[in-house]
Design a protein around this motif. Sequence first.
Motif, PDB file in Angstrom:
ATOM      1  N   LYS A  52      -8.212  12.075  52.343  1.00 36.06           N
ATOM      2  CA  LYS A  52      -6.758  12.620  52.403  1.00 36.06           C
ATOM      3  C   LYS A  52      -6.786  14.074  51.786  1.00 36.06           C
ATOM      4  O   LYS A  52      -6.191  15.009  52.116  1.00 36.06           O
ATOM      5  N   ALA A  53      -7.522  13.834  50.394  1.00 38.20           N
ATOM      6  CA  ALA A  53      -7.583  14.842  49.404  1.00 38.20           C
ATOM      7  C   ALA A  53      -8.537  16.031  50.363  1.00 38.20           C
ATOM      8  O   ALA A  53      -8.232  17.343  50.337  1.00 38.20           O
ATOM      9  N   MET A  54      -9.528  15.389  51.038  1.00 38.04           N
ATOM     10  CA  MET A  54     -10.331  16.514  51.771  1.00 38.04           C
ATOM     11  C   MET A  54      -9.688  17.347  52.515  1.00 38.04           C
ATOM     12  O   MET A  54     -10.127  18.700  52.737  1.00 38.04           O
ATOM     13  N   GLN A  55      -8.654  16.655  53.354  1.00 37.79           N
ATOM     14  CA  GLN A  55      -7.877  17.430  54.290  1.00 37.79           C
ATOM     15  C   GLN A  55      -7.136  18.721  53.749  1.00 37.79           C
ATOM     16  O   GLN A  55      -6.962  19.798  54.449  1.00 37.79           O
ATOM     17  N   MET A  56      -6.765  18.439  52.675  1.00 40.27           N
ATOM     18  CA  MET A  56      -6.028  19.495  51.849  1.00 40.27           C
ATOM     19  C   MET A  56      -7.168  20.685  51.222  1.00 40.27           C
ATOM     20  O   MET A  56      -6.686  21.711  50.810  1.00 40.27           O
ATOM     21  N   HIS A  57      -8.104  20.509  51.133  1.00 41.54           N
ATOM     22  CA  HIS A  57      -9.347  21.211  50.682  1.00 41.54           C
ATOM     23  C   HIS A  57      -9.293  22.571  51.019  1.00 41.54           C
ATOM     24  O   HIS A  57      -9.239  22.611  52.357  1.00 41.54           O
ATOM     25  N   GLU A  58      -9.343  23.589  50.696  1.00 41.52           N
ATOM     26  CA  GLU A  58      -9.459  24.863  51.085  1.00 41.52           C
ATOM     27  C   GLU A  58      -8.253  25.249  51.806  1.00 41.52           C
ATOM     28  O   GLU A  58      -8.114  26.185  52.444  1.00 41.52           O
ATOM     29  N   LYS A  59      -7.217  24.602  51.922  1.00 44.42           N
ATOM     30  CA  LYS A  59      -5.934  24.743  52.548  1.00 44.42           C
ATOM     31  C   LYS A  59      -4.837  24.524  51.613  1.00 44.42           C
ATOM     32  O   LYS A  59      -3.537  24.370  51.545  1.00 44.42           O
ATOM     33  N   THR A  60      -5.040  24.784  50.150  1.00 47.45           N
ATOM     34  CA  THR A  60      -4.304  24.364  48.796  1.00 47.45           C
ATOM     35  C   THR A  60      -3.271  25.583  48.849  1.00 47.45           C
ATOM     36  O   THR A  60      -3.692  26.769  49.089  1.00 47.45           O
ATOM     37  N   HIS A  61      -2.270  25.334  47.976  1.00 43.55           N
ATOM     38  CA  HIS A  61      -1.349  26.467  47.692  1.00 43.55           C
ATOM     39  C   HIS A  61      -1.013  26.331  46.138  1.00 43.55           C
ATOM     40  O   HIS A  61      -1.688  25.595  45.447  1.00 43.55           O
ATOM     41  N   GLU A  62      -0.170  27.275  45.440  1.00 38.82           N
ATOM     42  CA  GLU A  62       0.094  27.186  44.003  1.00 38.82           C
ATOM     43  C   GLU A  62       0.436  25.753  43.525  1.00 38.82           C
ATOM     44  O   GLU A  62       0.103  25.505  42.352  1.00 38.82           O
TER      45      GLU A  62
END
Length: 345
Positions: A52-62
Motif C-alpha cells: 500500500k505504501a509502495m503504491q504511494m511511492h513517487e506519487k506523494t505530496h506535501e
Amino acid sequence: MMKLFGLFKQELAIDLGTANTLIIQDGEVVVDEPSIVASNRRTDETIAVGRKAMQMHEKTHEEIKTIRPLKDGVIADFKAAENMIEGMIRMIGRKRRFFTHLKMVICIPSGITEVEKRAVFDSADHVDSKETYLIYEPMAAALGIGLDVEEPVGNMIIDIGGGTTEIAVIALSGIVTDQSIRTAGDELTNDIMGYMKRQHNILIGERTAEQIKIHVGAALPELEHPPEDFAVNGRDLMTGIPKQITVSYQEIAGALDESITAIEEAVLRALEATPPELASDIYRTGLYLTGGGALLRGLDKRIASKTKLPVHIADDPLRAVVRGTSAALADTDRYMPILIPRGSV
Ligand code: ADP
Ligand code: MG
C-alpha cells in the motif's frame, strides 16, 4: 498445562530485507511485502506499510512521504523501521496478547552494527515479543537452501538483495569470510534509469525501471531463452510529453554490464579470501545464488564462466532467507550457536 501454553504460542520468522520483508508463521509465508512505509509528513503518523505504501511511492505530496527504512543493508531510519515491523506484524494479527508467548527470529544483514541490532530487538519488544533472536542473513540463506551449516564443509552463498550483495563462506555454524558490496538490485534499477535517459531521452521512475529489469533484465547479451521486447512509457526529455518505446534484453544486458562486473569481481575476491581447505570444498560444491538478483537472466551462467565453478540458483530465491530463518525458529535449541540472543548486544 503444557497444552494450554502450546495453544497460546505465536512464532514468527522475519526476513527484514532492504527491498522486501517476509514473515513466516506456522511454516507459511503470511507477509511478503516491499520494505516501505508511508507516513504523514507533519505528524509522522504511519499511514501505510508494504504494498500500500509502495503504491504511494513517487506519487506523494506535501502531506505524505514514503520511506524505505533500510538502505544498503543497514537500518537508515530507526523509527521508520520500527513502524514498519509493527505494521507488518499487525497485518497478520497478534494472537490474544495476554498469556501468549510471542517468539521471533529476525534475520539481519551481517554488516549491521551493535546499535542497529539493539534497535531491532527494541522493535521486537514493541510488539511484546517474549523471546527474540537475530540471525545473520547468509546463515539464514544457507539454511533456507537446505545446506548443512553445522558440517565442517565450506559453502559459498551469494545473496543479491536490494541494497547489497553479500558473499559469504559458511562452515561449522559460522561465517568464515564475508564480503558485502553495495551493488545489488537497486543499483541495477538505477543503471536502467540512467540508460533510458542517456540512450532514449526518456525519464522513467524507479518502479518502471524495476519492471524493465524483471521483464527484460539480463546479465548476458545472448540468452538461450530470450524474453520478448518490453514496451515502456516515460516522459520525453525534449518535448516533455509522455512517449512509449520498446526495449530489448540485449540493450539492458549492456546497461547492466558494469554493475554485474562489480558483482563478479567481489565473488572473485571472496574466493581469494577463502582458506584453502574450504576453497577446495567450494570447488566441489559450487556457488549458491539467493535473493531477488539470482533471478536475473543469465547471471548464473555468467558467474559460472567467470569463476569456472558450478553455480546453483536456490529454489524460490526471494524466499530462501525467510525459509532458513523459519528453520532456525523451529529448532532454536539446535541452532543456538548461530542465533544472537537478546542479552548479547
Ligand atoms: P532484500 O533481501 O534486500 O529485501 P530481495 O532478496 O527481496 O532483497 O531482492 C529484491 C531485489 O531483487 C530487488 O532489487 C528486485 O528488483 C530484484 N528482483 C526481483 N525479481 C527479479 C528478477 N526477476 N530479475 C532481476 N531482479 C529481480
Ligand atoms: Mg535479503
